[in-house]
Design a protein around this motif. Structure first.
Motif, PDB file in Angstrom:
ATOM      1  N   LYS A  77       0.831  -1.207   0.000  1.00 45.70           N
ATOM      2  CA  LYS A  77       0.000   0.000   0.000  1.00 45.70           C
ATOM      3  C   LYS A  77       0.871   1.265   0.000  1.00 45.70           C
ATOM      4  O   LYS A  77       2.049   1.226   0.388  1.00 45.70           O
ATOM      5  CB  LYS A  77      -0.942  -0.017   1.201  1.00 45.70           C
ATOM      6  N   ARG A  78       0.270   2.351  -0.462  1.00 47.66           N
ATOM      7  CA  ARG A  78       0.979   3.632  -0.495  1.00 47.66           C
ATOM      8  C   ARG A  78       1.121   4.132   0.937  1.00 47.66           C
ATOM      9  O   ARG A  78       0.127   4.290   1.650  1.00 47.66           O
ATOM     10  CB  ARG A  78       0.154   4.611  -1.330  1.00 47.66           C
ATOM     11  N   LEU A  79       2.356   4.348   1.353  1.00 48.54           N
ATOM     12  CA  LEU A  79       2.585   4.750   2.743  1.00 48.54           C
ATOM     13  C   LEU A  79       2.694   6.261   2.871  1.00 48.54           C
ATOM     14  O   LEU A  79       3.137   6.953   1.950  1.00 48.54           O
ATOM     15  CB  LEU A  79       3.889   4.145   3.264  1.00 48.54           C
ATOM     16  N   SER A  80       2.331   6.733   4.053  1.00 44.63           N
ATOM     17  CA  SER A  80       2.563   8.126   4.409  1.00 44.63           C
ATOM     18  C   SER A  80       3.819   8.131   5.291  1.00 44.63           C
ATOM     19  O   SER A  80       3.842   7.510   6.362  1.00 44.63           O
ATOM     20  CB  SER A  80       1.338   8.641   5.173  1.00 44.63           C
ATOM     21  N   ILE A  81       4.877   8.802   4.818  1.00 43.22           N
ATOM     22  CA  ILE A  81       6.198   8.675   5.455  1.00 43.22           C
ATOM     23  C   ILE A  81       6.718  10.023   5.934  1.00 43.22           C
ATOM     24  O   ILE A  81       6.558  11.045   5.249  1.00 43.22           O
ATOM     25  CB  ILE A  81       7.209   8.069   4.445  1.00 43.22           C
ATOM     26  N   VAL A  82       7.359  10.020   7.093  1.00 42.20           N
ATOM     27  CA  VAL A  82       8.090  11.200   7.572  1.00 42.20           C
ATOM     28  C   VAL A  82       9.573  10.837   7.604  1.00 42.20           C
ATOM     29  O   VAL A  82       9.944   9.773   8.103  1.00 42.20           O
ATOM     30  CB  VAL A  82       7.621  11.618   8.987  1.00 42.20           C
ATOM     31  N   VAL A  83      10.392  11.715   7.046  1.00 47.56           N
ATOM     32  CA  VAL A  83      11.844  11.510   7.094  1.00 47.56           C
ATOM     33  C   VAL A  83      12.416  12.536   8.064  1.00 47.56           C
ATOM     34  O   VAL A  83      12.113  13.726   7.966  1.00 47.56           O
ATOM     35  CB  VAL A  83      12.462  11.700   5.684  1.00 47.56           C
ATOM     36  N   ILE A  84      13.229  12.080   9.013  1.00 49.19           N
ATOM     37  CA  ILE A  84      13.873  13.027   9.947  1.00 49.19           C
ATOM     38  C   ILE A  84      15.389  12.927   9.785  1.00 49.19           C
ATOM     39  O   ILE A  84      15.979  11.868  10.031  1.00 49.19           O
ATOM     40  CB  ILE A  84      13.468  12.769  11.417  1.00 49.19           C
ATOM     41  N   GLY A  85      15.988  14.042   9.338  1.00 47.68           N
ATOM     42  CA  GLY A  85      17.429  14.091   9.054  1.00 47.68           C
ATOM     43  C   GLY A  85      17.616  14.358   7.570  1.00 47.68           C
ATOM     44  O   GLY A  85      17.694  13.423   6.775  1.00 47.68           O
ATOM     45  N   ALA A  86      17.670  15.663   7.221  1.00 44.19           N
ATOM     46  CA  ALA A  86      17.678  16.019   5.791  1.00 44.19           C
ATOM     47  C   ALA A  86      19.105  16.090   5.249  1.00 44.19           C
ATOM     48  O   ALA A  86      19.505  17.078   4.652  1.00 44.19           O
ATOM     49  CB  ALA A  86      16.953  17.347   5.589  1.00 44.19           C
ATOM     50  N   GLY A  87      19.868  15.022   5.444  1.00 48.82           N
ATOM     51  CA  GLY A  87      21.227  14.948   4.879  1.00 48.82           C
ATOM     52  C   GLY A  87      21.206  14.094   3.614  1.00 48.82           C
ATOM     53  O   GLY A  87      20.138  13.862   3.034  1.00 48.82           O
ATOM     54  N   PRO A  88      22.368  13.602   3.199  1.00 48.20           N
ATOM     55  CA  PRO A  88      22.438  12.807   1.962  1.00 48.20           C
ATOM     56  C   PRO A  88      21.544  11.560   1.987  1.00 48.20           C
ATOM     57  O   PRO A  88      20.857  11.273   0.997  1.00 48.20           O
ATOM     58  CB  PRO A  88      23.910  12.408   1.883  1.00 48.20           C
ATOM     59  N   VAL A  89      21.524  10.832   3.105  1.00 45.04           N
ATOM     60  CA  VAL A  89      20.723   9.600   3.154  1.00 45.04           C
ATOM     61  C   VAL A  89      19.232   9.941   3.170  1.00 45.04           C
ATOM     62  O   VAL A  89      18.437   9.364   2.412  1.00 45.04           O
ATOM     63  CB  VAL A  89      21.113   8.726   4.378  1.00 45.04           C
ATOM     64  N   GLY A  90      18.845  10.901   4.013  1.00 44.41           N
ATOM     65  CA  GLY A  90      17.436  11.317   4.072  1.00 44.41           C
ATOM     66  C   GLY A  90      16.950  11.790   2.712  1.00 44.41           C
ATOM     67  O   GLY A  90      15.846  11.432   2.272  1.00 44.41           O
ATOM     68  N   ALA A 130       5.920  14.688   5.837  1.00 43.43           N
ATOM     69  CA  ALA A 130       6.683  15.774   6.457  1.00 43.43           C
ATOM     70  C   ALA A 130       8.160  15.430   6.431  1.00 43.43           C
ATOM     71  O   ALA A 130       8.542  14.259   6.316  1.00 43.43           O
ATOM     72  CB  ALA A 130       6.227  15.992   7.903  1.00 43.43           C
ATOM     73  N   VAL A 131       8.968  16.486   6.513  1.00 39.03           N
ATOM     74  CA  VAL A 131      10.418  16.312   6.549  1.00 39.03           C
ATOM     75  C   VAL A 131      10.939  17.090   7.744  1.00 39.03           C
ATOM     76  O   VAL A 131      10.707  18.297   7.852  1.00 39.03           O
ATOM     77  CB  VAL A 131      11.064  16.884   5.261  1.00 39.03           C
ATOM     78  N   GLY A 132      11.610  16.399   8.648  1.00 36.13           N
ATOM     79  CA  GLY A 132      12.166  17.074   9.821  1.00 36.13           C
ATOM     80  C   GLY A 132      13.680  17.089   9.745  1.00 36.13           C
ATOM     81  O   GLY A 132      14.293  16.195   9.164  1.00 36.13           O
ATOM     82  N   SER A 133      14.264  18.104  10.313  1.00 37.51           N
ATOM     83  CA  SER A 133      15.715  18.127  10.455  1.00 37.51           C
ATOM     84  C   SER A 133      16.038  19.082  11.586  1.00 37.51           C
ATOM     85  O   SER A 133      15.182  19.883  11.994  1.00 37.51           O
ATOM     86  CB  SER A 133      16.377  18.583   9.152  1.00 37.51           C
ATOM     87  N   ARG A 134      17.271  18.986  12.092  1.00 33.22           N
ATOM     88  CA  ARG A 134      17.635  19.884  13.189  1.00 33.22           C
ATOM     89  C   ARG A 134      17.433  21.331  12.744  1.00 33.22           C
ATOM     90  O   ARG A 134      16.841  22.136  13.435  1.00 33.22           O
ATOM     91  CB  ARG A 134      19.091  19.613  13.562  1.00 33.22           C
TER      92      ARG A 134
END
Ligand SMILES: NC(=O)c1ccc[n+]([C@@H]2O[C@H](COP(=O)([O-])OP(=O)(O)OC[C@H]3O[C@@H](n4cnc5c(N)ncnc54)[C@H](OP(=O)(O)O)[C@@H]3O)[C@@H](O)[C@H]2O)c1
Length: 301
Positions: free
Chosen positions: A4-17, A33-37
């Motif tokens: 199924k289509r997931l709703s995803i949040v990524v925390i850490g907007a570096g190269p891997v994120g 959403a996208v979180g980072s420091r």
């Protein structure tokens, strides 16, 4: 297999994120959403992949404003290893996500244990390490190209590994299980595959520079490419060539003299590599133990 289509949040907007968020979106998942420091980094990534940007420190400092995370299926933590534990502590304290939200992290050296405080709240957790190198300053297009069909090392409970496996497969990638107690050994293998092989190319570059042929690494590119391709396709032991496999004691003595004279800081590395090449040669039945002893003696100080 459909997922199924997931709703995803990524925390850490570096190269891997950034790379993974691009991959998730490409395969039809939704970045909520996208979180980072730093909110500036979060904004930069959210402009690329969508989702609401947020600065983690602000969110942890006071309640989030219009940040609706109630339908988030998965949070992917892509912060430096040393920051994971405190991030988990903060996430546990603020409880931004419903208990049904799953958490994964992408560290190769840490196990899912670091997510334990979230698991104790009832979240399902797993580690999901992409076996790829993510250098900084790569265009989104090139970044995505390096992620096509990669492998992910998973470690967690059997049930959670199964779920993450299906997710990884939905990304056109390959999952495999890493036993918890072997995680650091697994990371060592990744480090040899990536960092130390890159460092060896650095040695080639340095010696090439001292030759003053002015071509940089270019003349060596087909040699490096073919050698690595052979090793990966036919196996390293079958692909070894060169003076150690030929028992070329005299050439090796001359190499040893050249390295002492021009690059004495590489002497230990050279000796260790001759010794390791000989060991693998014996193991692959390419040279005899006697030849191995002779080549090792030839380069010994
Ligand atoms: N690099 C690789 O080749 C590679 C490969 C496989 C796996 N990994 C693993 O993947 C993870 C991320 O790697 P990376 O190279 O992308 O890391 P990184 O560049 O060192 O850091 C990623 C981002 O995390 C943000 N950050 C730092 N502390 C934070 C915190 N407390 N809360 C929220 N965001 C925070 C920083 O963004 P701002 O400060 O700008 O907001 C930073 O740009 C690590 O566990 C690493 O071991 C890395």
């Amino acid at each position: 297999m459909s997922f199924k289509r997931l709703s995803i949040v990524v925390i850490g907007a570096g190269p891997v994120g950034t790379g993974l968020a691009l991959l998730f979106r490409k395969h039809g998942h939704h970045i909520a959403a996208v979180g980072s420091r730093s909110v500036v980094s979060a904004r930069k990534l959210s402009r690329l992949v969508g989702g609401k940007p947020f600065g983690t420190e602000r969110v942890f400092g006071r309640p989030p404003r219009p940040l609706d995370l109630s339908k988030v299926d998965l949070v992917v933590l892509t912060v430096p290893d040393g920051r994971l534990s405190s991030l988990v502590k903060n996430l546990t304290a603020v409880r931004l996500f419903p208990v049904s939200t799953r958490f994964v992290h992408t560290s190769g050296s840490l196990t899912s244990e670091v997510l334990l405080p979230l698991a104790q709240l009832g979240h399902k957790v797993c580690s999901m390490h992409p076996v790829q190198s993510f250098p900084p300053d790569v265009s989104p297009r090139d970044r995505l190209a390096t992620l096509s069909g990669i492998w992910f090392g998973l470690e967690g409970s059997r049930a959670e590994e199964r779920w993450v496996s299906r997710f990884v497969t939905s990304l056109g990638c390959h999952p495999f299980r890493v036993p918890k107690e072997a995680k650091i050994l697994y990371h060592l293998a990744c480090t040899f595959a990536s960092n130390y092989s890159v460092a060896l190319v650095g040695v080639v570059e340095e010696i090439a520079r001292s030759l003053r042929i002015g071509q940089g690494l270019r003349p060596f590119k087909p040699l490096v490419n073919a050698s690595l391709r052979n090793a990966l396709v036919k196996g390293p032991r079958a692909s070894l060539t060169g003076p150690v496999m030929r028992g070329g004691v005299e050439v090796l003595r001359r190499h040893a003299r050249a390295i002492r004279r021009h690059a004495p800081h590489l002497e230990n590395l050279f000796e260790a590599l001759v010794s390791e090449t000989a060991r693998q040669g014996v193991q692959g039945k390419r040279i005899t133990a006697k030849t191995a002893r002779a080549v090792k003696a030839a380069v010994k100080r």
